[in-house]
Motif scaffolding. Structure first.
Motif, PDB file in Angstrom:
ATOM      1  N   VAL A   8       0.841  -1.207   0.000  1.00  0.00           N
ATOM      2  CA  VAL A   8       0.000   0.000   0.000  1.00  0.00           C
ATOM      3  C   VAL A   8       0.870   1.249   0.000  1.00  0.00           C
ATOM      4  N   LYS A   9       1.909   1.263   0.813  1.00  0.00           N
ATOM      5  CA  LYS A   9       2.799   2.426   0.867  1.00  0.00           C
ATOM      6  C   LYS A   9       3.482   2.657  -0.486  1.00  0.00           C
ATOM      7  N   ILE A  10       3.837   1.573  -1.161  1.00  0.00           N
ATOM      8  CA  ILE A  10       4.482   1.681  -2.473  1.00  0.00           C
ATOM      9  C   ILE A  10       3.504   2.198  -3.525  1.00  0.00           C
ATOM     10  N   LEU A  11       2.261   1.723  -3.492  1.00  0.00           N
ATOM     11  CA  LEU A  11       1.291   2.067  -4.532  1.00  0.00           C
ATOM     12  C   LEU A  11       0.581   3.395  -4.312  1.00  0.00           C
ATOM     13  N   LYS A  12       0.629   3.909  -3.102  1.00  0.00           N
ATOM     14  CA  LYS A  12      -0.115   5.128  -2.757  1.00  0.00           C
ATOM     15  C   LYS A  12       0.216   6.296  -3.685  1.00  0.00           C
ATOM     16  N   GLU A  13       1.481   6.582  -3.867  1.00  0.00           N
ATOM     17  CA  GLU A  13       1.880   7.736  -4.692  1.00  0.00           C
ATOM     18  C   GLU A  13       1.550   7.540  -6.170  1.00  0.00           C
ATOM     19  N   PRO A  14       1.904   6.387  -6.788  1.00  0.00           N
ATOM     20  CA  PRO A  14       1.561   6.243  -8.210  1.00  0.00           C
ATOM     21  C   PRO A  14       0.049   6.209  -8.461  1.00  0.00           C
ATOM     22  N   PHE A  15      -0.721   5.635  -7.536  1.00  0.00           N
ATOM     23  CA  PHE A  15      -2.174   5.605  -7.692  1.00  0.00           C
ATOM     24  C   PHE A  15      -2.728   7.025  -7.668  1.00  0.00           C
ATOM     25  N   PHE A  16      -2.293   7.812  -6.684  1.00  0.00           N
ATOM     26  CA  PHE A  16      -2.746   9.193  -6.581  1.00  0.00           C
ATOM     27  C   PHE A  16      -2.314   9.980  -7.815  1.00  0.00           C
ATOM     28  N   ASN A  17      -1.066   9.808  -8.217  1.00  0.00           N
ATOM     29  CA  ASN A  17      -0.549  10.551  -9.363  1.00  0.00           C
ATOM     30  C   ASN A  17      -1.332  10.225 -10.638  1.00  0.00           C
ATOM     31  N   GLN A  18      -1.572   8.935 -10.881  1.00  0.00           N
ATOM     32  CA  GLN A  18      -2.254   8.548 -12.116  1.00  0.00           C
ATOM     33  C   GLN A  18      -3.724   8.963 -12.112  1.00  0.00           C
ATOM     34  N   LEU A  19      -4.445   8.654 -11.047  1.00  0.00           N
ATOM     35  CA  LEU A  19      -5.892   8.892 -11.068  1.00  0.00           C
ATOM     36  C   LEU A  19      -6.271  10.321 -10.693  1.00  0.00           C
ATOM     37  N   ARG A  20      -5.550  10.924  -9.774  1.00  0.00           N
ATOM     38  CA  ARG A  20      -5.912  12.287  -9.352  1.00  0.00           C
ATOM     39  C   ARG A  20      -5.215  13.347 -10.197  1.00  0.00           C
ATOM     40  N   LEU A  25      -9.409  12.471 -11.775  1.00  0.00           N
ATOM     41  CA  LEU A  25     -10.610  11.802 -11.284  1.00  0.00           C
ATOM     42  C   LEU A  25     -10.765  12.107  -9.795  1.00  0.00           C
ATOM     43  N   GLY A  26     -11.922  12.500  -9.404  1.00  0.00           N
ATOM     44  CA  GLY A  26     -12.242  12.638  -7.989  1.00  0.00           C
ATOM     45  C   GLY A  26     -11.435  13.675  -7.245  1.00  0.00           C
ATOM     46  N   TYR A  27     -11.935  13.987  -6.063  1.00  0.00           N
ATOM     47  CA  TYR A  27     -11.240  14.934  -5.191  1.00  0.00           C
ATOM     48  C   TYR A  27     -10.548  14.207  -4.045  1.00  0.00           C
ATOM     49  N   ALA A  28     -10.857  12.951  -3.847  1.00  0.00           N
ATOM     50  CA  ALA A  28     -10.162  12.117  -2.868  1.00  0.00           C
ATOM     51  C   ALA A  28      -9.818  10.802  -3.564  1.00  0.00           C
ATOM     52  N   VAL A  29      -8.539  10.497  -3.605  1.00  0.00           N
ATOM     53  CA  VAL A  29      -8.056   9.307  -4.290  1.00  0.00           C
ATOM     54  C   VAL A  29      -6.994   8.681  -3.404  1.00  0.00           C
ATOM     55  N   GLY A  30      -7.058   7.375  -3.209  1.00  0.00           N
ATOM     56  CA  GLY A  30      -6.039   6.768  -2.369  1.00  0.00           C
ATOM     57  C   GLY A  30      -6.077   5.259  -2.319  1.00  0.00           C
ATOM     58  N   VAL A  31      -5.095   4.741  -1.597  1.00  0.00           N
ATOM     59  CA  VAL A  31      -4.959   3.314  -1.336  1.00  0.00           C
ATOM     60  C   VAL A  31      -4.716   3.183   0.157  1.00  0.00           C
ATOM     61  N   ARG A  32      -5.377   2.218   0.785  1.00  0.00           N
ATOM     62  CA  ARG A  32      -5.187   2.019   2.217  1.00  0.00           C
ATOM     63  C   ARG A  32      -5.501   0.574   2.582  1.00  0.00           C
ATOM     64  N   THR A  33      -5.064   0.204   3.770  1.00  0.00           N
ATOM     65  CA  THR A  33      -5.446  -1.098   4.301  1.00  0.00           C
ATOM     66  C   THR A  33      -6.578  -0.872   5.290  1.00  0.00           C
ATOM     67  N   ALA A  34      -7.383  -1.889   5.455  1.00  0.00           N
ATOM     68  CA  ALA A  34      -8.479  -1.831   6.425  1.00  0.00           C
ATOM     69  C   ALA A  34      -8.693  -3.233   6.976  1.00  0.00           C
TER      70      ALA A  34
END
Length: 157
Positions: A8-20, A25-34
């Motif tokens: 999740v820590k590795i993917l957080k930045e590229p996911f935000f960069n690509q989608l946001r 897309l969207g005003y809140a974009v992210g990856v997290r564990t739950a």
């Protein structure tokens, strides 16, 4: 799961960069564990909050997820170890912050996890993770949609 949290820590930045940033897309974009108590599992959530068509969001998230295997497979091993050391330093710094240490203690108590050595074990395990481990985890739990542990849930509100 330590490796899932690292992923999740590795993917957080590229996911935000690509989608946001790139696709806006969207005003809140992210990856997290739950933690999902009902099934006693930790899950990885990719989320986008915005006003576009939900099906379009879902397709873009799926496209990102499908491209992750290539990203992980090409991740430079030296860069990965440097990234992991940064994560380790941040985790160890939490021990020196009384508020964060107390929060972590309460979190473990709520989960009924009374192991005193858990954080050091996690740090030791983190330092041993390789690119091959990340790719293997990805393929076992995320990349193979036929895997017993794979579940995709799209929630549209």
């Amino acid at each position: 799961c330590v490796i899932g949290q690292l992923l999740v820590k590795i993917l957080k930045e590229p996911f935000f960069n690509q989608l946001r940033n790139q696709q806006q897309l969207g005003y809140a974009v992210g990856v997290r564990t739950a933690n999902v108590a009902v099934v006693d599992r930790q899950v990885i959530q990719f989320y986008v909050v915005g006003s576009s068509e939900p099906e379009y969001f879902a397709k873009q998230v799926e496209a990102f997820i499908e491209g992750c295997l290539k990203t992980l497979a090409e991740y430079d091993e030296t860069a990965l170890q440097k990234f992991i050391e940064g994560v380790v330093e941040a985790e160890l710094a939490k021990q020196n912050n009384p508020a964060k240490a107390a929060n972590g203690l309460w979190s473990r108590l709520v989960r009924e996890d009374y192991g005193q050595q858990q954080q050091q074990q996690a740090v030791d395990y983190l330092r041993e993770i390789t690119r091959k481990d990340l790719v293997g985890f990805w393929m076992r739990f995320i990349g193979d949609k036929r895997a017993a542990s794979f579940t995709c849930v799209d929630i549209f509100i």
